[in-house]
Design an enzyme around this catalytic site. Structure first.
Site, PDB file in Angstrom:
ATOM      1  N   SER A 217      77.115  60.956  95.658  1.00 16.24           N
ATOM      2  CA  SER A 217      76.979  60.064  96.741  1.00 16.24           C
ATOM      3  C   SER A 217      78.413  59.948  97.481  1.00 16.24           C
ATOM      4  CB  SER A 217      76.288  58.681  96.569  1.00 16.24           C
ATOM      5  OG  SER A 217      76.918  58.205  95.497  1.00 16.24           O
ATOM      6  N   GLY A 219      79.546  58.108  99.999  1.00 16.53           N
ATOM      7  CA  GLY A 219      79.602  57.001 101.180  1.00 16.53           C
ATOM      8  C   GLY A 219      79.136  57.243 102.178  1.00 16.53           C
ATOM      9  N   GLY A 222      77.317  60.691 103.077  1.00 16.34           N
ATOM     10  CA  GLY A 222      75.908  61.138 102.560  1.00 16.34           C
ATOM     11  C   GLY A 222      75.996  61.552 101.295  1.00 16.34           C
ATOM     12  N   GLY A 248      73.697  52.790  96.656  1.00 15.98           N
ATOM     13  CA  GLY A 248      73.570  53.694  95.711  1.00 15.98           C
ATOM     14  C   GLY A 248      72.151  53.724  95.121  1.00 15.98           C
ATOM     15  N   ASP A 249      71.673  52.463  94.855  1.00 12.63           N
ATOM     16  CA  ASP A 249      70.332  51.966  94.090  1.00 12.63           C
ATOM     17  C   ASP A 249      69.389  52.824  95.188  1.00 12.63           C
ATOM     18  OD1 ASP A 249      72.006  51.137  92.235  1.00 12.63           O
ATOM     19  OD2 ASP A 249      71.639  48.961  93.024  1.00 12.63           O
TER      20      ASP A 249
END
Lengths: 309, 309
Positions: A217, A219, A222, A248-249
């Site tokens: 990831s 930020g 993407g 992120g989760d």
């Protein structure tokens, strides 16, 4: 069901203050509490997508009771947390009313005894029997061995359950060596693991270290996915402003649900990016904005190539 | 028994961090929790001095349960807290390991309903029947009328129980008008009440407003007492370095125990100053150092004059 593991569950508390100044006294104008820890956040998003989810990990003390009482109110999430003598940690996010900036205070969590760890492993193995996939998420509480995720990855693989690992530092390094199906590091975790700040190179290196698939990831840029089936980049249609807490989760929930639904990789990535973006846009930290998700999921750009294999 | 009233009881949490920086993330290295609120602190010191004490006020939610469980372990303190639907507040003191400086975050407390207030008043009246003195301490939770202390002072006076009031702002102003036996403002509260920054003038003015006796706490300069029996100043033998948290509550316990034991004013003041100083010197915030107290109590300087009346 999908199983999520949160070894260091938390009661996430948010305080609003006018403006945090070190060594001053502050009146908190608003207090909110919700069950937290990465795996719990992932479970909430999976449940909102219509999946049956079971959460496990540890719970203890008065904060553990609050976490469990609140989890009982989340439709689609079953509680299989293992009791420990210590107290579930609190995390406190102090939000400045003026700027929206947040100061974070994280308690370390309960010290887990060897007997409690053994009981957790037994519970985990039992839950895997009816799991379609498992996510191992977040930091380790005191007392849990740094190689713990390695063992949990191996147990899942032995049970034939696809396993996703989302953690950092040495627990990630040890977990990757146990050959999980998928890891989802962010740029910082990737650089710490591999020593490289080039996401493409670091992602490939992470695969060589043992992960079958790596979704990094990046930020606002993407996701970058490197898998045996091919490589892709997936990005939101525009730069988004908002609170990245929990983004992120939400991406993990997108990837895991896509895996269980056997979606093609580009669709999994589009879902993960749209869920992440809809989380950044939501007014409440860590929640996702359903309308924004529905609108964004068709507008995520996925570019890449399928492997010649 | 001595009764202490803490309308806004608290779970006082202390966090140690390396150094608090706004908008950064912090690992808390140590967490301690104890029952708090001024009246609860006063009760703990009174009990340590050998008095039987009863605490009342409100308790609710998971934090209220923790407060009550911990209070049950304090010898000499009986719990007569009244249950409310809202949750007892937390206060968080974030202490920098490097400097010892503390940043304070105080939750507002539960909103007390009119029915809960009525129930408290009934409990309070019942407890006064067997009380030798009562202390009304601290801030008011949401929902409690700003004139509440005025009513509680009048109820105590009607029951013939000496009443000490330790609060600030408008609740102090309204409480003083109801003619309490003793108020213990600090320099800031005194200035806010009277508009005067001259402690002697402000203390006399506070008596004119209705308080029978006024003991002003002037920080490291000790106490200034103005009473119908005379006026005194009491000061510790030397300037003390340490944590002043709870020093005012220890002074209240000294004054209240001296009142119940019918000590002459100079002895009450010496006790209050020595307890305050022994609290500043204690390694744990809000506790008092018994050895330091025993050593200091004979060395407090009390100067003053007895009224000609």
């Amino acid at each position: 069901m999908i199983l999520t593991v949160t070894l260091n569950t938390a009661l996430d508390i948010t305080y609003r203050v006018r403006s945090l100044r070190p060594h001053a006294s502050h009146r908190v104008t608003d207090v909110t509490e919700r069950p937290g820890g990465k795996g719990v956040n992932v479970a909430r998003v999976l449940a909102a997508l219509g999946h049956e989810v079971t959460v496990t990990g540890f719970t203890g003390g008065a904060t553990g009771q609050v976490v469990q009482r609140q989890l009982a109110g989340v439709r689609g999430v079953a509680d299989a947390l293992v009791p420990v003598a210590g107290a579930t940690r609190r995390t406190i996010a102090v939000m400045d009313e003026l700027t929206g900036d947040t100061t974070q205070l994280n308690e370390p969590g309960p010290t887990v005894t060897p007997a409690e760890w053994a009981e957790f492993q037994e519970t985990y193995e039992g839950l895997l029997a009816s799991a379609s996939a498992v996510a191992l998420c977040g930091s380790l509480p005191p007392g849990v061995a740094v190689g713990a995720y390695g063992g949990l990855v191996r147990t899942a693989r032995a049970a034939g359950v696809p396993v996703l690992l989302d953690t950092g530092g040495e627990p990630l390094r040890r977990g990757v060596a146990a050959r999980p199906d998928l890891v989802k590091p962010n740029a910082e975790e990737l650089a710490e693991l591999t020593g490289s700040h080039d996401p493409v190179r670091a992602t490939q290196d992470t695969r060589r270290r043992g992960a079958r698939c790596v979704v990094a990831s990046l930020g606002p840029d993407g996701l970058l996915a490197v898998t045996p089936e091919g490589r892709w980049r997936a990005a939101p249609p525009t730069r988004l402003r908002g609170n990245p807490t929990g983004a992120g989760d939400s991406a993990v929930a997108g990837l895991l649900s896509g895996l269980v639904e056997q979606l093609p990789w580009p669709d999994r990535l589009a879902r993960a990016v749209a869920l992440s973006a809809a989380t950044v846009l939501a007014p409440v930290a860590g929640e996702f904005d359903r309308e924004a998700y529905d609108e964004l999921v068709g507008r995520v750009t996925v570019t890449g190539e399928i492997s010649a294999a």
